[in-house]
Design a protein around this motif. Sequence first.
Motif, PDB file in Angstrom:
ATOM      1  N   LEU A 211     -43.006  15.485 -81.388  1.00  0.00           N
ATOM      2  CA  LEU A 211     -43.207  16.719 -82.200  1.00  0.00           C
ATOM      3  C   LEU A 211     -44.563  17.270 -82.323  1.00  0.00           C
ATOM      4  N   GLU A 212     -45.478  16.062 -82.383  1.00  0.00           N
ATOM      5  CA  GLU A 212     -47.054  16.461 -82.733  1.00  0.00           C
ATOM      6  C   GLU A 212     -47.527  17.180 -81.500  1.00  0.00           C
ATOM      7  N   GLN A 213     -46.925  17.048 -80.190  1.00  0.00           N
ATOM      8  CA  GLN A 213     -47.478  17.913 -79.019  1.00  0.00           C
ATOM      9  C   GLN A 213     -47.683  19.412 -79.418  1.00  0.00           C
ATOM     10  N   PHE A 214     -46.388  19.890 -80.158  1.00  0.00           N
ATOM     11  CA  PHE A 214     -46.349  21.324 -79.967  1.00  0.00           C
ATOM     12  C   PHE A 214     -46.202  21.804 -81.550  1.00  0.00           C
ATOM     13  N   ILE A 215     -45.907  21.008 -82.710  1.00  0.00           N
ATOM     14  CA  ILE A 215     -45.662  21.498 -84.004  1.00  0.00           C
ATOM     15  C   ILE A 215     -46.693  22.550 -84.466  1.00  0.00           C
ATOM     16  N   GLN A 216     -47.746  22.306 -84.378  1.00  0.00           N
ATOM     17  CA  GLN A 216     -48.805  23.266 -84.903  1.00  0.00           C
ATOM     18  C   GLN A 216     -48.701  24.628 -84.303  1.00  0.00           C
TER      19      GLN A 216
ATOM     20  N   CYS B  68     -54.271  37.272 -83.762  1.00  0.00           N
ATOM     21  CA  CYS B  68     -55.060  36.648 -82.577  1.00  0.00           C
ATOM     22  C   CYS B  68     -55.390  37.873 -81.486  1.00  0.00           C
ATOM     23  N   ASN B  69     -54.111  38.630 -81.145  1.00  0.00           N
ATOM     24  CA  ASN B  69     -54.527  39.656 -80.230  1.00  0.00           C
ATOM     25  C   ASN B  69     -55.505  40.705 -80.612  1.00  0.00           C
ATOM     26  N   SER B  70     -55.569  40.932 -82.001  1.00  0.00           N
ATOM     27  CA  SER B  70     -56.277  41.906 -82.323  1.00  0.00           C
ATOM     28  C   SER B  70     -57.798  41.552 -82.254  1.00  0.00           C
ATOM     29  N   ALA B  71     -58.111  40.075 -82.293  1.00  0.00           N
ATOM     30  CA  ALA B  71     -59.371  39.645 -82.126  1.00  0.00           C
ATOM     31  C   ALA B  71     -59.958  39.541 -80.667  1.00  0.00           C
ATOM     32  N   CYS B  72     -58.780  39.387 -79.785  1.00  0.00           N
ATOM     33  CA  CYS B  72     -59.288  39.277 -78.428  1.00  0.00           C
ATOM     34  C   CYS B  72     -60.072  40.158 -77.551  1.00  0.00           C
ATOM     35  N   PRO B  73     -61.132  39.774 -76.944  1.00  0.00           N
ATOM     36  CA  PRO B  73     -61.740  40.695 -76.383  1.00  0.00           C
ATOM     37  C   PRO B  73     -61.159  41.256 -75.096  1.00  0.00           C
TER      38      PRO B  73
ATOM     39  N   VAL C 119     -51.480  39.319 -71.241  1.00  0.00           N
ATOM     40  CA  VAL C 119     -50.127  38.753 -71.861  1.00  0.00           C
ATOM     41  C   VAL C 119     -50.648  38.396 -73.332  1.00  0.00           C
ATOM     42  N   GLY C 120     -51.970  38.025 -73.516  1.00  0.00           N
ATOM     43  CA  GLY C 120     -52.359  37.670 -74.822  1.00  0.00           C
ATOM     44  C   GLY C 120     -52.373  36.615 -75.371  1.00  0.00           C
ATOM     45  N   PRO C 121     -53.308  36.036 -76.612  1.00  0.00           N
ATOM     46  CA  PRO C 121     -53.216  34.637 -76.942  1.00  0.00           C
ATOM     47  C   PRO C 121     -51.889  34.345 -77.572  1.00  0.00           C
ATOM     48  N   GLN C 122     -51.341  35.391 -78.385  1.00  0.00           N
ATOM     49  CA  GLN C 122     -50.112  34.964 -79.029  1.00  0.00           C
ATOM     50  C   GLN C 122     -48.966  34.453 -78.176  1.00  0.00           C
ATOM     51  N   ALA C 123     -48.762  35.394 -76.991  1.00  0.00           N
ATOM     52  CA  ALA C 123     -47.642  34.957 -76.171  1.00  0.00           C
ATOM     53  C   ALA C 123     -48.039  33.528 -75.561  1.00  0.00           C
ATOM     54  N   LEU C 124     -49.415  33.579 -74.959  1.00  0.00           N
ATOM     55  CA  LEU C 124     -49.827  32.086 -74.429  1.00  0.00           C
ATOM     56  C   LEU C 124     -49.671  30.917 -75.305  1.00  0.00           C
ATOM     57  N   ALA C 125     -49.844  31.192 -76.531  1.00  0.00           N
ATOM     58  CA  ALA C 125     -49.677  29.952 -77.504  1.00  0.00           C
ATOM     59  C   ALA C 125     -48.144  29.605 -77.404  1.00  0.00           C
TER      60      ALA C 125
ATOM     61  N   GLN D 109     -60.095  31.600 -84.292  1.00  0.00           N
ATOM     62  CA  GLN D 109     -61.033  31.695 -85.663  1.00  0.00           C
ATOM     63  C   GLN D 109     -60.201  32.630 -86.640  1.00  0.00           C
ATOM     64  N   VAL D 110     -59.366  33.465 -86.121  1.00  0.00           N
ATOM     65  CA  VAL D 110     -58.645  34.167 -87.179  1.00  0.00           C
ATOM     66  C   VAL D 110     -57.164  34.040 -87.447  1.00  0.00           C
ATOM     67  N   CYS D 111     -56.718  33.040 -86.756  1.00  0.00           N
ATOM     68  CA  CYS D 111     -55.237  32.498 -86.974  1.00  0.00           C
ATOM     69  C   CYS D 111     -54.954  32.041 -88.542  1.00  0.00           C
ATOM     70  N   PRO D 112     -54.295  32.925 -89.288  1.00  0.00           N
ATOM     71  CA  PRO D 112     -54.144  32.394 -90.565  1.00  0.00           C
ATOM     72  C   PRO D 112     -53.198  31.101 -90.646  1.00  0.00           C
ATOM     73  N   LYS D 113     -52.480  30.570 -89.508  1.00  0.00           N
ATOM     74  CA  LYS D 113     -51.689  29.611 -89.648  1.00  0.00           C
ATOM     75  C   LYS D 113     -52.125  28.454 -88.984  1.00  0.00           C
ATOM     76  N   GLY D 114     -53.345  28.303 -88.637  1.00  0.00           N
ATOM     77  CA  GLY D 114     -54.115  27.116 -87.951  1.00  0.00           C
ATOM     78  C   GLY D 114     -53.519  26.811 -86.470  1.00  0.00           C
ATOM     79  N   VAL D 115     -52.947  27.872 -85.918  1.00  0.00           N
ATOM     80  CA  VAL D 115     -52.126  27.719 -84.500  1.00  0.00           C
ATOM     81  C   VAL D 115     -53.173  27.277 -83.401  1.00  0.00           C
ATOM     82  N   ASP D 116     -54.102  27.849 -83.140  1.00  0.00           N
ATOM     83  CA  ASP D 116     -55.128  27.456 -82.364  1.00  0.00           C
ATOM     84  C   ASP D 116     -54.959  27.969 -80.917  1.00  0.00           C
ATOM     85  N   PRO D 117     -54.553  29.396 -80.483  1.00  0.00           N
ATOM     86  CA  PRO D 117     -54.018  29.628 -79.320  1.00  0.00           C
ATOM     87  C   PRO D 117     -55.245  29.465 -78.188  1.00  0.00           C
TER      88      PRO D 117
END
Lengths: 114, 252
Positions: free
Chosen positions: B155-160, B170-175, B184-190, B228-236
């Motif tokens: 569970l630890e592998q993906f729960i975050q 995240c997509n809004s912050a991505c250069p 495809v963007g950080p949200q979908a990749l995460a 840096q901007v993810c409010p849920k600590g996802v870390d894409p």
Amino acid sequence: MRESHIMKIHYATALAAVGLVAVHILMRLTQGFAESLEYENVVANYQFLPYAGLLEIILILLSIHGFNGLRVILLELKQGRVYEKAVSYGCLAGMIALIAYGSRTIFMVNMGMM
Amino acid sequence: MAQAYEIDEKKTPTSKTITLRIARFNPEHDSDTTFMDFSVNVEKWTTVLEAILDVKQHFDHSVAVRYSCRQATCGSCGMVINGKPRLACFTKVSELNSDTVTVEPMHNFPIIRDLAVRFDRLFNTHHKVKPYLIRDDSEITSNTTKELLQSPEELEQFIQFSNCIKCGLCNSACPTMATDSSFVGPQALAQAYRYVADSRDKGKDTRLKIIDESHGIWRCHFAGSCSQVCPKGVDPAMGIQFLRGYMLGFRS
Ligand code: HEM
Ligand code: SF4
Ligand code: FES
């Protein structure tokens, strides 16, 4: 080619270039900078086959790396089917042209044309 | 052009007056974004969303803003607040340490009006990476009581990564998102990582193939703005590096 294959080549050429360019710089340090750019010394360097081979490999590696890097930049700059095809084939052509042009110098020196 | 409006509301002893500067743009008849300034009274606990709703209630009802849960759960209220993509309901005015709070629509999203943006691209890219467990369903359908057990380590592998609320910050912050309209963007990749790393999932090869194209995962250049901007600590950004690990043979 899959993008992951291309990027593996991109990273591998960068890593190999770090090693080979280091050897290239060390070789250059055996002479003063101005001295190493003198006509006779440049020709002599090219005629020393192991060193000329090293330069040729660096040329190939960095042409592949640089033009693929340029392709990446251009693909991110603008999108569209025709544009992307033009970028991919254009960069491939540039890569081949640069390698051919650089190799030409090395071969000409070694075939006694200079 | 900035216009100033003041809300004539009773101030309490603990309240503070700030300027809320709202970006106004209607693509149907505006050629440029204009900013409107409103003086609003805020308390220590007032969120940016509450300040915007205050403006809507007391002065200009036409300010377009999307929100629902008001508790960082629905992912509707993403916007650029003082230059950084944040959730309006999860950002207190007091934490911004500024007497002027500027709110703009998220970057890299087409504007519907004012602060409301279109999510089509995010939903399409999210859908593209198959954000669900892929497996031979006969295993479950033939035995309806079957449970797919996981150890805490699995569970630890993906729960975050399953905390993603699809807010799009995240997509809004991505250069890369800013110039590459096909990325495809950080949200979908995460989310691709979230399912690839799930021990119950069998769709790893399918998903890795989907993101391994010219506007896929390799167009990430390690800027790390998404995390840096993810409010849920996802870390894409970390998920993207893990996915690259599979593709480069460092992970299996
Ligand atoms: C030997 C030292 C070098 C190393 C270690 C290196 C490494 C890298 C790496 C890791 C990337 C990918 C960056 C990313 O995806 O964000 C990259 C991209 C790139 N490299 Fe190099 N490189 C080197 C030399 C060069 C040289 C000499 C050139 C020019 C001929 C060059 C041109 C490029 C270009 C144009 C890009 C694409 C830009 C980008 O993706 O950010 N590199 N390099
Ligand atoms: S990864 Fe974080 S920032 Fe990106 S959409 Fe999900 S919750 Fe929002
Ligand atoms: S209103 Fe739901 S996340 Fe902000």
